[in-house]
Design a protein around this motif. Structure first.
Motif, short mmCIF file in Angstrom:
data_model
loop_
_atom_site.label_atom_id
_atom_site.label_comp_id
_atom_site.label_asym_id
_atom_site.label_seq_id
_atom_site.Cartn_x
_atom_site.Cartn_y
_atom_site.Cartn_z
N UNK A 92 -21.84 26.19 -88.43
CA UNK A 92 -21.58 25.22 -89.50
C UNK A 92 -21.61 23.80 -88.93
N UNK A 93 -20.95 23.61 -87.81
CA UNK A 93 -20.89 22.27 -87.20
C UNK A 93 -22.29 21.77 -86.87
N UNK A 94 -23.12 22.65 -86.34
CA UNK A 94 -24.49 22.25 -86.02
C UNK A 94 -25.27 21.90 -87.29
N UNK A 95 -25.04 22.67 -88.36
CA UNK A 95 -25.74 22.41 -89.62
C UNK A 95 -25.32 21.08 -90.22
N UNK A 96 -24.03 20.75 -90.14
CA UNK A 96 -23.58 19.45 -90.64
C UNK A 96 -24.21 18.32 -89.85
N UNK A 97 -24.27 18.47 -88.53
CA UNK A 97 -24.86 17.43 -87.70
C UNK A 97 -26.34 17.24 -88.03
N UNK A 98 -27.04 18.35 -88.23
CA UNK A 98 -28.47 18.26 -88.55
C UNK A 98 -28.69 17.58 -89.89
N UNK B 177 -29.49 13.52 -88.51
CA UNK B 177 -30.69 14.17 -87.96
C UNK B 177 -31.29 13.44 -86.77
N UNK B 178 -31.07 12.12 -86.66
CA UNK B 178 -31.60 11.37 -85.53
C UNK B 178 -30.65 11.36 -84.34
N UNK B 179 -29.50 12.05 -84.49
CA UNK B 179 -28.50 12.13 -83.41
C UNK B 179 -28.07 10.75 -82.92
N UNK C 26 -18.63 11.54 -87.11
CA UNK C 26 -17.33 11.90 -86.53
C UNK C 26 -16.88 13.23 -87.12
N UNK C 27 -16.54 14.16 -86.27
CA UNK C 27 -15.93 15.42 -86.70
C UNK C 27 -14.42 15.26 -86.64
N UNK D 217 -25.51 21.59 -77.40
CA UNK D 217 -26.70 21.14 -78.11
C UNK D 217 -27.01 19.66 -77.87
N UNK D 218 -26.14 18.98 -77.12
CA UNK D 218 -26.37 17.57 -76.81
C UNK D 218 -26.17 16.65 -77.99
N UNK D 219 -25.30 17.04 -78.93
CA UNK D 219 -25.11 16.23 -80.13
C UNK D 219 -24.13 15.09 -79.86
N UNK D 220 -24.46 13.92 -80.39
CA UNK D 220 -23.59 12.75 -80.27
C UNK D 220 -22.58 12.76 -81.42
#
Length: 445
Positions: A297-303, A307-309, A315-316, A339-342
């Motif tokens: 879920x967290x990855x899907x929200x970030x995407x 999307x440009x990271x 902010x989570x 996943x290297x997400x900012x």
């Protein structure tokens, strides 16, 4: 970023937690008025906040977000606004000194007038009426007339938010936020708090540092003024969509009702209207993540939302509860990090720790609040990631809404000054105690 979704498109997504207005013409009139209203904040200010939160993402700053659970129109007075601002600035001074990093100050104010509810209706003594959803929607009085949703209140939200922001800007640029003055505000707390001896050493260190700076002639502008930003939950679509505008500098959409807006736990459907609207704006945004959130879920929200990271964009805000955070948070942080997400990680230790006291008051235990923050820090420390901030419901007044703290408020004492129209808030002393305890955690982070 793309075009701003229309209200028709958003409503087609069956949004949650929206009022049912009885007069469609009145809704259209309120929306038309908001569409022509001047912005409450400016796109450049939002970009500045994104840069500051990017520093949080990198572990170079700490975010302090706080204010009322639900603002009220009656609460828009100079004293109330000043007291909330004052306690946030006091907390920020302590945290800044302890962490030796900048503290990003984000008020939960000038727009936090609507609240999601677990039930559409409320029953008292056999009488059932629509639930109170905040001053942005209907009245708190338990009468049929007061509880009718009124779209004119959306215009009132705008006007009261403008008044609040004008006052805040005057305070933070006019000398009220002078660092040396803010420190002196803590004097009565250090002297009178039952925990005073514990904190006196930190206060003395701050005093010596300020004295040293003065002695060597250092007097930077930062001593006299601070950056302070506004935030609220982006809940009511008519309000948020009407105040989303295309910036003339960038041709990108910005929500000009606040610098930072977030999606709540009850409205974070990935294919829902709130995610759709906030995915299109360029403000820094947040999303509340509770114990049902999975790493995927967290990855899907970030995407979807970033999307440009872009650092500082997302902010989570985690709200697990004191008993669940150590079990639930690690998997989220591990997968997002892998996943290297900012992402900036911020702890909301309030919403997962609410219960009803035997007296019938909704309350929270101060110890539970601290325990969740401690769990948040422990998880990040074990994973080598940065515990980026705290998101707290608080007031600068001496209310009695949360149990415990140095004042040892008990369930019987809740009735003394229980003033919240929604969820219980930490009072001034509890808020300052929290800041000193978090400061100790930051020194070890």
């Amino acid at each position: 970023m793309s075009a701003i979704p229309t209200l028709e498109q958003l409503h087609a997504l069956e949004p949650q937690q929206q009022p049912t207005y009885p007069d469609a013409g009145a809704v259209d009139a309120a929306v038309a008025r908001l569409r022509t209203a001047p912005p409450l904040v400016f796109a450049g200010e939002c970009d500045d906040l994104t840069e500051k939160i990017a520093a949080v993402t990198r572990g170079e700053a700490f975010l302090l977000q706080g204010g009322d659970c639900a603002e009220t129109f009656a609460g828009v007075t100079a004293d109330n606004v000043r007291n909330k601002l004052r306690v946030l600035l006091q907390m920020a001074v302590v945290l800044t000194y302890a962490a030796s990093v900048p503290v990003v100050k984000l008020g939960r104010l000038a727009g936090q007038y609507a609240k999601p509810r677990s039930s559409d209706m409320e029953t008292r003594n056999g009488v059932t009426l629509p639930a109170y959803r905040g001053d942005a929607v209907n009245g708190y009085d338990f009468t049929a007339e007061a509880r009718i949703p009124d779209p004119q209140r959306l215009v009132d939200v705008y006007n009261n938010s403008a008044a609040t922001l004008n006052l805040v800007r005057a305070f933070v640029t006019g000398g009220y936020a002078d660092l040396r003055q803010v420190h002196t505000w803590n004097t009565d707390f250090v002297q009178n708090s039952p925990f005073g001896q514990r904190y006196e050493a930190v206060a003395d260190e701050i005093e010596r540092a300020l004295t040293f700076m003065k002695a060597i002639g250092a007097d930077p502008d930062e001593f006299h003024r601070v950056d302070f930003h506004s935030s609220h939950e982006a809940l009511l679509l008519e309000y948020e969509q009407s105040l989303t505008r295309i910036d003339s500098r960038t041709d990108a959409p910005y929500n000009v009702s606040a610098h930072f807006v977030w999606i709540g736990e009850r409205t974070r459907q990935l294919d829902g209207a709130h995610v759709e609207l906030l995915s299109k704006i360029r403000n820094p945004i947040g999303i509340k993540l509770g114990p049902t959130t999975t790493p995927d879920d967290a990855l899907a929200y970030a995407a979807r939302l970033n999307p440009d990271n872009t650092p500082g964009r997302l902010t989570f805000i985690t709200r697990f509860g004191a008993g669940k955070i150590r079990d639930g948070l690690p998997a989220l942080v591990e997968k997002v990090t892998a996943e290297g997400l900012n992402v900036a990680w911020v702890c909301d230790p309030m919403h997962g720790n609410t219960f009803e006291a035997s007296s019938g008051y909704k309350t929270r235990r101060f110890d539970d609040v601290i325990e969740e923050v401690q769990g948040f820090f422990d998880v990040h420390r074990s994973l080598g990631t940065w515990p980026g901030g705290v998101h707290v419901e608080l007031t600068g007044d001496d209310v009695t809404e949360c149990i415990g703290g140095g004042e040892e408020i008990d369930e019987a004492g809740l009735a003394n000054r229980y003033e919240s129209v929604c969820d219980p808030r930490l009072n001034r002393v509890q808020s300052l105690e929290l800041s000193f305890l978090v400061a100790e955690m930051l020194r070890k982070a």
